[in-house]
Motif scaffolding. Structure first.
Motif, PDB file in Angstrom:
ATOM      1  N   LEU A 117       3.448  -0.560 -13.894  1.00  0.00           N
ATOM      2  CA  LEU A 117       3.211  -2.007 -13.891  1.00  0.00           C
ATOM      3  C   LEU A 117       2.399  -2.432 -12.671  1.00  0.00           C
ATOM      4  N   PHE A 118       2.675  -1.799 -11.557  1.00  0.00           N
ATOM      5  CA  PHE A 118       1.966  -2.172 -10.328  1.00  0.00           C
ATOM      6  C   PHE A 118       1.284  -0.966  -9.700  1.00  0.00           C
ATOM      7  N   PRO A 119       0.194  -0.492 -10.317  1.00  0.00           N
ATOM      8  CA  PRO A 119      -0.515   0.610  -9.687  1.00  0.00           C
ATOM      9  C   PRO A 119      -1.118   0.079  -8.383  1.00  0.00           C
ATOM     10  N   LYS A 120      -1.416   0.933  -7.473  1.00  0.00           N
ATOM     11  CA  LYS A 120      -2.012   0.567  -6.186  1.00  0.00           C
ATOM     12  C   LYS A 120      -1.065  -0.238  -5.303  1.00  0.00           C
ATOM     13  N   ASN A 121       0.211  -0.214  -5.643  1.00  0.00           N
ATOM     14  CA  ASN A 121       1.175  -0.880  -4.780  1.00  0.00           C
ATOM     15  C   ASN A 121       2.163   0.152  -4.276  1.00  0.00           C
ATOM     16  N   GLN A 122       2.653  -0.079  -3.074  1.00  0.00           N
ATOM     17  CA  GLN A 122       3.700   0.806  -2.586  1.00  0.00           C
ATOM     18  C   GLN A 122       5.033   0.232  -3.024  1.00  0.00           C
ATOM     19  N   ILE A 123       5.828   1.050  -3.720  1.00  0.00           N
ATOM     20  CA  ILE A 123       7.035   0.520  -4.345  1.00  0.00           C
ATOM     21  C   ILE A 123       8.281   1.198  -3.784  1.00  0.00           C
ATOM     22  N   GLU A 124       9.271   0.381  -3.464  1.00  0.00           N
ATOM     23  CA  GLU A 124      10.552   0.965  -3.073  1.00  0.00           C
ATOM     24  C   GLU A 124      11.651   0.269  -3.848  1.00  0.00           C
ATOM     25  N   VAL A 125      12.560   1.070  -4.395  1.00  0.00           N
ATOM     26  CA  VAL A 125      13.638   0.495  -5.193  1.00  0.00           C
ATOM     27  C   VAL A 125      14.951   0.629  -4.441  1.00  0.00           C
ATOM     28  N   PHE A 126      15.669  -0.494  -4.334  1.00  0.00           N
ATOM     29  CA  PHE A 126      16.950  -0.502  -3.634  1.00  0.00           C
ATOM     30  C   PHE A 126      18.037  -0.917  -4.603  1.00  0.00           C
ATOM     31  N   GLN A 127      19.241  -0.511  -4.285  1.00  0.00           N
ATOM     32  CA  GLN A 127      20.337  -0.929  -5.145  1.00  0.00           C
ATOM     33  C   GLN A 127      21.304  -1.821  -4.390  1.00  0.00           C
ATOM     34  N   ASP A 128      21.147  -1.894  -3.083  1.00  0.00           N
ATOM     35  CA  ASP A 128      22.201  -2.481  -2.281  1.00  0.00           C
ATOM     36  C   ASP A 128      21.778  -3.726  -1.535  1.00  0.00           C
ATOM     37  N   GLY A 129      20.693  -4.336  -1.963  1.00  0.00           N
ATOM     38  CA  GLY A 129      20.290  -5.558  -1.279  1.00  0.00           C
ATOM     39  C   GLY A 129      19.577  -5.311   0.023  1.00  0.00           C
ATOM     40  N   ASN A 130      19.294  -4.045   0.336  1.00  0.00           N
ATOM     41  CA  ASN A 130      18.602  -3.799   1.584  1.00  0.00           C
ATOM     42  C   ASN A 130      17.128  -4.140   1.512  1.00  0.00           C
ATOM     43  N   GLY A 131      16.670  -4.457   0.307  1.00  0.00           N
ATOM     44  CA  GLY A 131      15.263  -4.820   0.138  1.00  0.00           C
ATOM     45  C   GLY A 131      14.855  -5.950   1.058  1.00  0.00           C
ATOM     46  N   CYS A 132      15.746  -6.919   1.244  1.00  0.00           N
ATOM     47  CA  CYS A 132      15.436  -8.073   2.082  1.00  0.00           C
ATOM     48  C   CYS A 132      15.104  -7.647   3.504  1.00  0.00           C
ATOM     49  N   ASP A 133      15.911  -6.763   4.035  1.00  0.00           N
ATOM     50  CA  ASP A 133      15.662  -6.302   5.403  1.00  0.00           C
ATOM     51  C   ASP A 133      14.403  -5.452   5.460  1.00  0.00           C
ATOM     52  N   ALA A 134      14.335  -4.548   4.495  1.00  0.00           N
ATOM     53  CA  ALA A 134      13.229  -3.600   4.522  1.00  0.00           C
ATOM     54  C   ALA A 134      11.880  -4.313   4.438  1.00  0.00           C
ATOM     55  N   ILE A 135      11.828  -5.352   3.619  1.00  0.00           N
ATOM     56  CA  ILE A 135      10.522  -6.000   3.415  1.00  0.00           C
ATOM     57  C   ILE A 135      10.074  -6.694   4.699  1.00  0.00           C
ATOM     58  N   MET A 136      11.034  -7.266   5.431  1.00  0.00           N
ATOM     59  CA  MET A 136      10.682  -7.932   6.683  1.00  0.00           C
ATOM     60  C   MET A 136      10.129  -6.927   7.668  1.00  0.00           C
ATOM     61  N   PHE A 137      10.833  -5.819   7.738  1.00  0.00           N
ATOM     62  CA  PHE A 137      10.426  -4.780   8.673  1.00  0.00           C
ATOM     63  C   PHE A 137       9.025  -4.287   8.360  1.00  0.00           C
ATOM     64  N   SER A 138       8.824  -3.988   7.073  1.00  0.00           N
ATOM     65  CA  SER A 138       7.534  -3.399   6.732  1.00  0.00           C
ATOM     66  C   SER A 138       6.417  -4.440   6.814  1.00  0.00           C
ATOM     67  N   PHE A 139       6.763  -5.695   6.584  1.00  0.00           N
ATOM     68  CA  PHE A 139       5.751  -6.757   6.717  1.00  0.00           C
ATOM     69  C   PHE A 139       5.207  -6.784   8.141  1.00  0.00           C
ATOM     70  N   LYS A 140       6.140  -6.765   9.088  1.00  0.00           N
ATOM     71  CA  LYS A 140       5.710  -6.847  10.487  1.00  0.00           C
ATOM     72  C   LYS A 140       4.835  -5.647  10.843  1.00  0.00           C
ATOM     73  N   LYS A 141       5.266  -4.494  10.354  1.00  0.00           N
ATOM     74  CA  LYS A 141       4.543  -3.282  10.703  1.00  0.00           C
ATOM     75  C   LYS A 141       3.114  -3.327  10.128  1.00  0.00           C
ATOM     76  N   GLU A 142       3.056  -3.631   8.846  1.00  0.00           N
ATOM     77  CA  GLU A 142       1.764  -3.616   8.171  1.00  0.00           C
ATOM     78  C   GLU A 142       0.840  -4.685   8.761  1.00  0.00           C
ATOM     79  N   MET A 143       1.392  -5.865   9.022  1.00  0.00           N
ATOM     80  CA  MET A 143       0.557  -6.939   9.539  1.00  0.00           C
ATOM     81  C   MET A 143       0.034  -6.611  10.932  1.00  0.00           C
TER      82      MET A 143
END
Ligand SMILES: Cc1ncc(C[n+]2csc(CCOP(=O)(O)OP(=O)(O)O)c2C)c(N)n1
Ligand code: SF4
Ligand code: SF4
Ligand SMILES: [Mg+2]
Lengths: 849, 317
Positions: A336-362
């Motif tokens: 569905l989303f080629p050319k995207n980096q995808i991570e799947v979480f089951q425990d709600g850690n997505g919220c934390d992870a996305i913030m972290f990776s946002f800062k890093k990438e930016m």
């Protein structure tokens, strides 16, 4: 909301018998058009005549109905197969297939062609741009449902389909199917030609299913990103070349570059003419200024950063999926989303992870944009360490321009709406309050236990978690609640939210069903105000209600959408029934709720049965002895009234209350808005009346004045004429006519500018002389006003005058007089006797006074 | 009451332009520069004539003076050094509906652009030309220009210039088909206004030579000319340029001159003793080349085809 969008909802609910007749098109029908799929006749629902029943029987039934209303729960499954009256009896299926699949424009977005939409929308849109005289009589229009069905059949084999070839083949197939007569065929080929000319050039057709929304999302992301990236890549390239040039030039400036050999290389074309050894001695060492080392270093780092950071381009987005609550985990995110980096979480850690990776990438992107900006400054030689060093030290994504931000990858959190609400609400709030431009997709999945798991009840009867509205409390977030039912609206929402600096949250209703039920359930949820669409755009600014938008709902100004349904009443006559579609009607579509409804046939109807919407409008005293009902029908098109139990009424009321809350926010039926509109109307009228009156008075005065003036003139002329007459000779000749000039006022004289008063010249030193300028002679040269802009000013003709002697010193007056190129400033005498050096200044002033 | 007609009705124009509708930005000329006065008077003229900014074009070359179009809120073309005339002629040729002004400097017009200048005079298109002559290259910081008087000390002639200068009025009058030639000075705003107005009203190539002070690079020259009222002789005639009420008192010397008299105009121009202000020459009958350029405007394709076919038919065998 455009009528088109409105229709796309209502279409599901319209028993549009006439339209069906059109589809069958009699004149084609009786010759050679035979198609079993379209043979089904639509019948109008009817109220069967009441049966004769005894009073006892009636009372018994009535008691049963009342008890049902209070206690609810009709345990045994109905033996009747019922559906809301609004639905077509062509068993809903074809109506839905008639509207969709979805068209997605993959290139060339223009104003005319919607970015995406249902296939029907696109066909109608194209037809309307074809300049066909009678669109409604065109063959494509008449057979639009058949065309769409054929596309749907093709979609079963492979998806997605390319738009153009698919449509062309379907149009050709239509021609063979219909076996048109030569005459009709001619105009049809004409039509096809026009149509294919005007239809979108690039695009795909995707099925209307539960992943359609992700496909639209992906397409929108690319549509934003690709052009922005191309532009960016070009800019980087350009900067790289130019920076390299600077370095090269710098290289040339090194003393070694003047060596005979080097000169020889670069001037080899004049080889025979020049003596290089001699030339070397002529060129001064390190001819022009060379750069400082730190500047060279800076430029080299910039070049380095420009080169390496272009690698960032491979990623379109970062996708964090919290899929614990997802009913089906079979979404294939990678396809569905080629050319995207995808991570799947089951425990709600997505919220934390996305913030972290946002800062890093930016951080990486900040490095790139920083390099670009420094490069730009260097190329203009305007890099100033004192200012810029500090600025670039702290350069981060918050310093990005919107353009820059839009070429960065998007950060997307996809999660189940209930999961976000129930277990991750704190994390979500924190994420959004950081104001990172992270976009959250909160998916709400409707599950019908008919095809799903009994334990997972999709619809929460009493209250829906209102995730999206809760987020209103966070300032400046873009909030959008919608479904894929109107794809264009959804795509517009994605674009709007993704192009903003703010975070965005999309609350999207999806189902677990494929095709037909998918559309029906989404549509019913919207019509029944269970899942109203809305957009809140905090950045839209001031006008009242402009930030809050309810357009994406059917009949947004009403409590419930009301549909007119043609029926046959118990007297066997046609009648139009106005039936609102409420939450209760919506709930009935879900098999899990059958026990909240008790159908009764016409034998038991009486005036104490009132429609649920009516019921909710009244207070409990008025409702004493009444029972609420909704309209239903069975497979044989017989109409029933179905009693709605108390619990369901409460649930319906709850939806209504929430809907009213939304309406008020967007200014619909808002008491204050209505009052304000009334107020403004009154004020405007008062102002207009007053202005008209004033103008009338002014005009009268003006006319009178001109008449008086002219009369004076005429009298004046007459008098002077008479006075000039020679009365010594009283014999007035008959042909000596009085020549009164006609009144011609073609140009009212412009009042001549009153010249600055020139005071009489007085012996200097005795009496105070005012300072002044010979204003009409000023050359507007800026000298005096540049000296003191308060002392000297320009008038409306841009000619200088002494505006305020107190605003400056006598010294300034004298200096101005001396610099004035035309010597028109007269400084006069000082107003402040204590000013320094007065005697000297007075002497200098003398020749200008 | 603006626009009241004799039958006492009101006919207000849709828009009344003010000076500010014609001005844009802050001029970057030095304080005291004569260019300011020209700008101011030109804006005043546009207001007086109520020219539509969207129908007005200022074309210039390169130089301090040529920055002029930037400060006019009309269309403008700040082009190539010395090439203001060809551009302006092109504009006028195909857009006769536009009011076209040319702003040029002594370097721009008389030096690098001299070739274009001569032919523009001869074409006699309906242009209002303002030559801002400061007798120096201002923008490039003081080089001798073709109009710099003998002995001018500058970066290019540090020992003083040795070739006699071009007299722009004399030169223009010497070219065939000259139709309007006038001279004014920046320190005489009233006279300048009247001169530009007369030039604008003249249908044809109106050449206005404005003696312009450059207080930065020609300081003494400007001071001397602006203050020495004896050196200026005003040309007087009923068809000439009025002195302006506000200024008439400072007019010391006048001479009678009929602007239709070309040979007398040339004589005056060649007089090295005096500077003559006013209208040297005007010929309202001189043929205009721009009238030919516009002759086929507005033709439909059919009409064009007809004309072409008629032309081709001549060669039919
Ligand atoms: C083709 C070309 N040659 C030379 C120059 C350099 N240049 C710029 S302005 C100028 C002289 C301008 O003098 P003038 O027209 O008198 O204008 P002023 O600045 O005096 O108003 C020159 C030679 C140039 N810009 N282009
Ligand atoms: S210095 Fe003289 S000419 Fe210049 S603006 Fe002031 S008054 Fe006008
Ligand atoms: S250098 Fe001379 S001509 Fe140029 S703006 Fe300054 S004063 Fe005017
Ligand atoms: Mg010059």
């Amino acid at each position: 909301m455009t009528t088109k969008e409105k229709n796309s909802f209502s279409e599901f609910f319209k028993e549009d018998a006439e339209n069906i007749q059109n589809i069958l098109h009699p004149e084609l029908n009786d010759t050679n058009f035979k198609n079993a799929e379209f043979e089904q006749k639509v019948e109008i629902s009817k109220i069967s005549p009441p049966k004769e029943i005894s009073l006892e029987e009636f009372q018994k039934k009535w008691r049963q109905m009342r008890s049902f209303f209070r206690n609810g729960k009709n345990d045994k499954k109905l033996d009747l197969k019922l559906s809301p009256l609004h639905l077509s009896n062509r068993n809903m299926k074809e109506f839905i297939l008639d509207e969709y699949p979805i068209f997605l424009n993959t290139e060339n977005f223009t104003e005319e062609v919607p970015y995406c939409g249902s296939l029907k929308e696109i066909i109608l849109n194209t037809l309307n741009r074809c300049n066909i005289d009678q669109v409604k009589e065109s063959i494509i229009f008449i057979h639009i449902e058949r065309i769409i069905q054929n596309v749907n059949k093709l979609l079963l084999d492979s998806a997605p389909l390319f738009f153009r070839p698919t449509i062309i083949s379907v149009l050709n197939k239509l021609q063979t199917d219909l076996q048109l007569t030569a005459e009709v065929l001619n105009s049809y080929t004409q039509e096809i030609k026009l149509f294919t000319d005007k239809m979108p050039k690039n695009g795909v057709i995707i099925p209307f299913d539960k992943v359609a929304l992700f496909k639209i999302l992906e397409n929108t992301m690319s549509a934003i990103l690709v052009p922005a990236r191309i532009k960016l890549a070009n800019e980087i390239n350009k900067l790289e070349y130019k920076i390299q040039d600077i370095l090269k030039v710098e290289d040339e400036k090194k003393p070694s570059s003047n060596e005979a050999k080097n000169l020889h290389d670069s001037y080899s074309f004049v080889d025979s003419m020049l003596k290089f050894d001699e030339l070397v001695s002529l060129i001064p060492e390190s001819g022009s200024q060379v750069m400082g080392n730190d500047r060279i270093e800076r430029i080299q780092t910039v070049l380095e950063d420009l080169k390496t950071n272009a690698l960032l381009f491979s990623q379109y987005g970062f996708l964090y999926v919290n899929d614990l609550f997802f009913y089906n985990k079979d979404y294939n995110w990678n396809t569905l989303f080629p050319k995207n980096q995808i991570e799947v979480f089951q425990d709600g850690n997505g919220c934390d992870a996305i913030m972290f990776s946002f800062k890093k990438e930016m951080g990486l992107w900040a490095k790139l944009f920083k390099a670009m900006r420094i490069a730009d400054l260097e190329l203009n030689s305007s890099y100033d360490s004192e200012i810029h060093d500090d600025y670039f030290k702290n350069f981060n994504w918050q310093n990005f321009t919107l353009d820059e931000l839009n070429s960065c990858p998007k950060f997307l959190l996809i999660a189940d709406s209930d999961q976000l609400f129930e277990t991750e609400f704190n994390k979500l709030s924190k994420l959004l309050s950081e104001h990172f431009p992270i976009k959250v997709i909160a998916l709400k999945t409707l599950i019908n236990s008919k095809n799903g798991n009994e334990e997972l009840l999709g619809m929460n009867l009493h209250s829906q978690p209102k995730l999206a509205t809760l987020m209103l409390s966070q300032n400046n977030i873009y909030i959008n609640q919608s479904t894929v039912l109107s794809p264009n609206f959804l795509a517009k929402g994605f674009t709007e939210g993704f192009l903003a600096f703010s975070p965005a949250i999309y609350s999207i209703l999806n189902t677990n069903d494929s095709d037909e039920n998918h559309a029906l359930m989404l549509s019913a949820a919207i019509e029944g105000r269970d899942f109203p669409g809305f957009v809140y755009n905090g950045q839209l600014g001031l006008p009242w209600g402009s930030r809050f938008n309810l357009e994406n709902n059917p009949q947004p100004d009403k409590s419930w959408p009301i549909h007119e349904i043609e029926i046959i009443n118990h007297l066997n006559r046609k009648e139009i029934l106005s039936a609102p579609f409420s939450f209760a009607d919506n709930a009935f579509l879900n098999d899990d709720y059958f026990h909240y409804f008790l159908p009764v046939d016409s034998s038991y109807w009486n005036e104490n049965l009132i429609s649920i919407t009516e019921f909710m409008k009244r207070n409990h005293l008025e409702n004493m002895g009444k029972l609420p009902f909704i309209w239903m029908k069975d497979e044989g098109n017989n109409i029933y009234k179905s009693i709605v139990c108390w619990e369901m009424v409460m649930a319906t009321q709850e939806r209504l209350d929430f809907w009213r809350f939304l309406q008020e926010n967007s200014g619909i039926n808002n008491y204050h808005v209505l009052a304000a509109v009334e107020e403004v109307k009154k004020e405007m009228k008062a102002v207009f009346d007053f202005e008209i009156e004033q103008l009338q008075i002014e005009q009268k005065i003006e006319i009178q004045k001109i008449r008086d003036e002219e009369a004076d003139k005429v009298i004046g002329n007459l008098t002077s004429f008479l006075l000039d007459l020679d009365f010594t000779n009283l014999e007035i000749k008959s042909d000596n006519k009085v020549n009164v000039e006609p009144i011609i006022i073609d140009e009212v004289p412009v009042v001549k500018e009153i010249r600055e008063k020139k005071p009489n010249k007085v012996e200097s030193g005795k009496i105070a002389i005012e300072a002044y300028i010979d204003t009409p002679l000023c050359t507007a040269c800026n000298e005096c006003v540049g000296l003191n802009g308060n002392l000297f000013k320009y008038n409306s003709e841009k000619l200088a005058y002494v505006a305020d002697v107190k605003a400056g010193t006598f010294k300034e007056l004298v200096e101005a007089a001396e610099v004035c190129p035309v010597g028109i400033i007269h400084p006069g005498t000082p107003i402040n006797p204590d000013e320094a050096d007065l005697t000297q200044l007075l002497k200098r002033a003398e020749k200008f006074n | 009451m603006y626009g009241l007609k004799s039958d006492l009705t009101c006919d207000l124009p849709t828009k009344q332009y003010s000076i500010s509708d014609y001005s844009k930005g802050v001029p970057r000329w030095c304080p005291g520069c004569g260019d300011h006065a020209v700008l101011n008077n030109t804006q005043k003229l546009l207001k007086e004539k109520q020219l539509d900014p969207a129908k007005t074009v200022f074309v210039s070359g390169i130089g301090c003076s040529s920055r002029f179009p930037h400060y006019m809120d009309t269309y403008g073309f700040h082009g190539l050094h010395g090439r203001a005339f060809p551009v302006a002629c092109g504009v006028k040729f195909r857009r006769p509906d536009l009011n076209v002004f040319v702003i040029t400097g002594d370097g721009d017009c008389c030096s690098i652009g001299a070739g274009a200048w001569i032919h523009a005079i001869r074409y006699n298109m309906d242009l209002t030309v303002l030559l801002l002559d400061n007798e120096i290259y201002g923008l490039t910081k003081k080089q001798t220009s073709p109009t710099s008087r003998l002995g001018t000390i500058s970066n290019t002639t540090p020992e003083g210039s040795i070739i006699p200068p071009i007299n722009a009025i004399e030169t223009t009058l010497g070219v065939a088909n000259a139709s309007f030639v006038a001279q004014t000075a920046d320190w005489n705003p009233v006279h300048m206004y009247e001169t530009i107005k007369a030039g604008f009203e003249h249908k044809g190539f109106s050449f206005i030579h404005i003696i312009q002070r450059c207080p930065i690079f020609q300081q003494s020259l400007g001071k001397e000319m602006a203050t020495n009222k004896d050196a200026m002789v005003y040309l007087q005639h009923e068809n000439g340029i009025p002195f302006g009420e506000d200024f008439s008192q400072s007019v010391k010397n006048t001479v009678n001159h009929d602007p239709t008299n070309l040979s007398e105009a040339r004589e005056l121009a060649m007089d090295r003793e005096n500077i003559y202000m006013g209208l040297f020459y005007q010929n309202k009958m001189a043929p205009r080349y721009d009238l030919y350029g516009s002759s086929n405007l507005g033709f439909t394709n059919d009409q064009r085809e007809k004309v072409l076919n008629a032309e081709f038919d001549k060669y039919a065998i």
